[in-house]
Structures are given as structure tokens and as C-alpha cells.
Design a protein around this motif. Structure first.
Motif, short mmCIF file in Angstrom:
data_model
loop_
_atom_site.label_atom_id
_atom_site.label_comp_id
_atom_site.label_asym_id
_atom_site.label_seq_id
_atom_site.Cartn_x
_atom_site.Cartn_y
_atom_site.Cartn_z
N GLU A 97 0.02 5.84 4.21
CA GLU A 97 -0.70 6.23 2.99
C GLU A 97 -0.71 5.10 1.96
O GLU A 97 -1.67 4.96 1.19
N HIS A 100 -3.64 3.08 2.46
CA HIS A 100 -4.82 3.70 1.84
C HIS A 100 -4.83 3.45 0.32
O HIS A 100 -5.90 3.25 -0.26
N GLU A 136 -8.65 3.78 9.00
CA GLU A 136 -7.49 4.39 9.65
C GLU A 136 -6.82 3.43 10.61
O GLU A 136 -5.60 3.41 10.74
ZN LIG Z 1 -5.00 7.57 7.13
#
Ligand SMILES: [Zn+2]
Length: 145
Positions: A97, A100, A136
Motif C-alpha cells: 500500500e 500506492h 499493481e
Molecule cells: Zn495494490
């Protein structure tokens, strides 16, 4: 320039970059903060980890549970807010995360349309809209999974 002056200048530049990153991502972070507040009112817990607010217990958000693509909700990042199912899940997905978070800092509000466009492009090519999404893939490469 004396080394202490150079150090002070580097620190000032680093703080300026961090401030600009927070400002650039602020609209998305605001959405995350609203969801965090709702989750907190429902019994979730929040704590700061490095430069992000992590909220454990966010799966209680009805809106999150309704999103079909995150039926198996673990964690989601909205700017500098990471909403997670529980503390263990947040620990497990923290590095992922945080990638991200950096992607948000890079793209700001453009992150959402770029992420969706990348997922759509993958889907149109017969690939997995989530697993094959380059955002991702970058996160998985960094988190070691
Ligand atoms: Zn992710």
C-alpha cells in the motif's frame, strides 16, 4: 557553503517536497479521511505509520463491502490514508500500500483514471484487470509477493 548550511538546505528542500506531495494528493486524501471518519465512527481504529494514516476495521464500511471487485477486501489506499480490514492485514500489505501512496504522490488525481484505464486495457486484452495492472505489478514487485 558549510556542511551544516548544506544540511539545513537539504532538510528544507525535503520538507518542501513532502509538503507539495501532500498538497498534490490532498483531494484523494480527503476522500480517504471521510471514509476513515465513517469507519472510526463504526468502531475502527486509526494510527499513523510513517507518513500515512492507517485505519484498521475499515471492512465495516458498507460502501467498501458493496464494491464487487474488492469482495475480498484487505486494504485500499486513498492518498495518504490506508483503509484495512484489521491490524494484521495492514501489517501484511503495508509495503504494497505504501507503493500506492507513492503512486498517488506521483500522479495525484490522475491516479484514479490512469489506474482504471490500465485495468480496462488489461481487460480488453484478455488479461486480469487487477493482477496485470502495471500499478499493481509495481506494488507487488516492491512488497515481495
Ligand atoms: Zn495494490
Amino acid at each position: 557553503m558549510p556542511s551544516s548550511a548544506r544540511q539545513a538546505e537539504r532538510t528544507a528542500r525535503r520538507r518542501l517536497r513532502r509538503g507539495l506531495a501532500y498538497a498534490w494528493v490532498a483531494p484523494v486524501t480527503l476522500v480517504g479521511l471521510v471514509l476513515a471518519l465513517v469507519a472510526l465512527l463504526g468502531g475502527a481504529r486509526a494510527h499513523w505509520v510513517e507518513a500515512q494514516l492507517e485505519v484498521a476495521g475499515a471492512h465495516r464500511l458498507r460502501a467498501v463491502g458493496r464494491w464487487p471487485h474488492i469482495r475480498h477486501f484487505g486494504a485500499i489506499t486513498l492518498g495518504h490514508v490506508i483503509l484495512g480490514r484489521d491490524d494484521a492485514t495492514l501489517r501484511r500489505w503495508r509495503r504494497h500500500e505504501q507503493v500506492h501512496v507513492r503512486q498517488y504522490e506521483r500522479w495525484g488525481l490522475l491516479f484514479w483514471p490512469l489506474y482504471l484505464a490500465a485495468s480496462g486495457w488489461c481487460w480488453l486484452r484478455g488479461r486480469d484487470a487487477y493482477l496485470d495492472n502495471p500499478f499493481e505489478i509495481e506494488a507487488r514487485q516492491t512488497d515481495g509477493s
